[in-house]
Scaffold this active site. Structure first.
Site, PDB file in Angstrom:
ATOM      1  CE  LYS A 185     -30.670 -22.197 -26.993  1.00 32.24           C
ATOM      2  NZ  LYS A 185     -30.504 -20.884 -26.356  1.00 32.24           N
TER       3      LYS A 185
ATOM      4  CE  LYS B 173     -28.576 -27.897 -20.885  1.00 41.49           C
ATOM      5  NZ  LYS B 173     -28.156 -26.586 -20.524  1.00 41.49           N
TER       6      LYS B 173
ATOM      7  CE  LYS C 143     -34.556 -21.981 -19.209  1.00 39.79           C
ATOM      8  NZ  LYS C 143     -34.195 -20.725 -18.563  1.00 39.79           N
TER       9      LYS C 143
HETATM   10  P1  AMP Z   1     -30.444 -21.524 -19.186  1.00 43.83           P
HETATM   11  O1  AMP Z   1     -31.636 -21.672 -18.376  1.00 43.83           O
HETATM   12  O2  AMP Z   1     -30.253 -22.643 -20.165  1.00 43.83           O
HETATM   13  O3  AMP Z   1     -30.318 -20.160 -19.770  1.00 43.83           O
HETATM   14  O4  AMP Z   1     -29.240 -21.710 -18.183  1.00 43.83           O
HETATM   15  C1  AMP Z   1     -28.984 -20.842 -17.096  1.00 43.83           C
HETATM   16  C2  AMP Z   1     -27.773 -21.294 -16.347  1.00 43.83           C
HETATM   17  O5  AMP Z   1     -28.000 -22.566 -15.725  1.00 43.83           O
HETATM   18  C3  AMP Z   1     -26.545 -21.481 -17.224  1.00 43.83           C
HETATM   19  O6  AMP Z   1     -25.389 -21.064 -16.573  1.00 43.83           O
HETATM   20  C4  AMP Z   1     -26.524 -22.957 -17.495  1.00 43.83           C
HETATM   21  O7  AMP Z   1     -25.280 -23.418 -17.797  1.00 43.83           O
HETATM   22  C5  AMP Z   1     -27.068 -23.519 -16.187  1.00 43.83           C
HETATM   23  N1  AMP Z   1     -27.779 -24.767 -16.434  1.00 43.83           N
HETATM   24  C6  AMP Z   1     -28.877 -24.932 -17.184  1.00 43.83           C
HETATM   25  N2  AMP Z   1     -29.270 -26.219 -17.183  1.00 43.83           N
HETATM   26  C7  AMP Z   1     -28.392 -26.894 -16.400  1.00 43.83           C
HETATM   27  C8  AMP Z   1     -28.254 -28.256 -15.978  1.00 43.83           C
HETATM   28  N3  AMP Z   1     -29.123 -29.195 -16.341  1.00 43.83           N
HETATM   29  N4  AMP Z   1     -27.254 -28.565 -15.151  1.00 43.83           N
HETATM   30  C9  AMP Z   1     -26.389 -27.637 -14.746  1.00 43.83           C
HETATM   31  N5  AMP Z   1     -26.452 -26.334 -15.086  1.00 43.83           N
HETATM   32  C10 AMP Z   1     -27.437 -25.963 -15.898  1.00 43.83           C
END
Ligand code: AMP
Ligand code: TRP
Length: 334
Positions: free
Chosen positions: A114, A197, A200
């Protein structure tokens, strides 16, 4: 046997969760409610590491709560709350910061990514201490398990290290939690860039499928998803990352095994397969979108639904914090 305590958190950094969040994390949360003592937290303080318009943050926090409930997180079955409603998170984070090495925090890969992406000017100290606040989120509730995507494993490891360090140095206050990562569903990739992956923070949203977007948009995104050379529907992450990602998504929603999906689509083309996956996804997301919008219609009622959650979270968090303060030699108010 007493129930295991499970805790997880999600950031309100976007207007809608995406398929990666849903399949990689929230779907597990729903399942876990049945047999565990579950704590789920919308981590609005973590979201402050990215500067956001206040109105937008407010709306996104409410939308996150509404989406969680629409997906099946039931405030009657679990403890659902907003992080900033429990001041002990910040209070414990400070204590943990004082036992975290500077180099140790600097080794967190998410911070490195980041801060590299944002450049020195946009890298605030909050981004650096972010995983320590996360450790506080987890340790305060004496969690046994932390269901998260693979990308969060390192943060849970840090949490374990800090918990153990505190226990050894001062007093056995914390339960040491374990990450809980479901491998087969753990990683959903971007439809346009299937080697990365779904995230957002992707440069373009064309490869990111959001839970709240319209059926038309979702279908369009799947139709234009990047596929691979060849024409077989076969799971092979190295040689066919695009098709493999679509198979993973299909399997997650349909419940069918990868093998069954490959057999079902033997001899069929990529076009047919993409459309089928799109339809399965649209059908699954439709009720979630409708329910979220309903909940957003009455925000006072929505907050009312999580009032008890926040009260319960505060009680538990304050108990842990007072044990921590006392172990450290901080003088109680009396
Ligand atoms: P975040 O939106 O990045 O804060 O992620 C929220 C949750 O979703 C966390 O537990 C991440 O590990 C999971 N997560 C986010 N993106 C992915 C993805 N592409 N595949 C699987 N899990 C994800
Ligand atoms: N850092 C996590 C993420 O980006 C969100 C998070 C904050 C979290 N606090 C947590 C996850 C506590 C699990 C437990 O996904």
């Amino acid at each position: 046997m007493s129930k295991k305590r499970v805790l997880s958190g999600i950031q309100p950094t976007h207007n809608s969760f995406h398929l990666g969040n849903y399949l990689g994390a929230i779907k597990q949360w729903v399942e876990l409610q049945k047999d565990n003592d579950t704590f789920y937290c919308v981590v609005d303080l973590h979201a402050l590491t990215i500067e956001t318009d206040p109105k937008l943050l407010e709306n996104r926090t409410l939308l996150s709560v509404a989406q969680l409930i629409a997906i099946g997180i039931d405030p009657k079955l679990c403890t659902l709350f907003i992080q900033s409603h429990v001041p002990a998170h910040n209070q414990l984070a400070w204590v943990l910061e004082c036992i975290t090495g500077f180099g140790e925090a600097g080794r967190m890969t998410q911070f490195k990514d980041k801060s590299q992406k944002g450049g020195a000017d946009r890298t605030n100290v909050g981004l650096f201490t972010y995983p320590i606040l996360q450790a506080a989120d987890i340790l305060l509730y004496q969690a046994d398990f932390v269901p998260v995507g693979e990308d969060q494993r390192q943060h849970v490891e840090l949490t374990r290290d800090l918990g153990q360090r505190f226990n050894n140095k001062y007093k056995e206050v914390f339960n040491i939690p374990q990450p809980q990562i479901i491998k087969s569903l753990a990683k959903i990739n971007d439809l346009q860039d299937p080697n990365s992956k779904m995230s957002k923070s992707a440069a373009s949203m064309t490869g990111v499928v959001e839970l709240l977007e319209s059926a038309d948009t979702i279908i369009k995104k799947f139709k234009s998803s990047v596929t691979d050379a060849g024409k077989e529907i076969k799971f092979n992450e190295k040689e066919k990352p695009g098709i493999s990602n679509l198979i993973t998504i299909h399997s997650a929603f349909s419940g069918k095994s990868i093998n069954d999906i490959e057999n079902e689509f033997a001899g069929k083309g990529y076009g047919d397969f993409k459309l089928q996956v799109a339809e399965i996804v649209v059908e699954a997301l439709n009720p979630i979108r409708t329910r979220t919008l309903e909940l957003m219609d009455d925000k006072a009622e929505l907050l009312n639904m999580i009032k008890l959650g926040s009260e319960k979270a505060n009680l538990i968090a304050e108990k842990t914090l007072s044990e921590v303060y006392s172990a450290l030699g901080l003088i109680a108010k009396g």
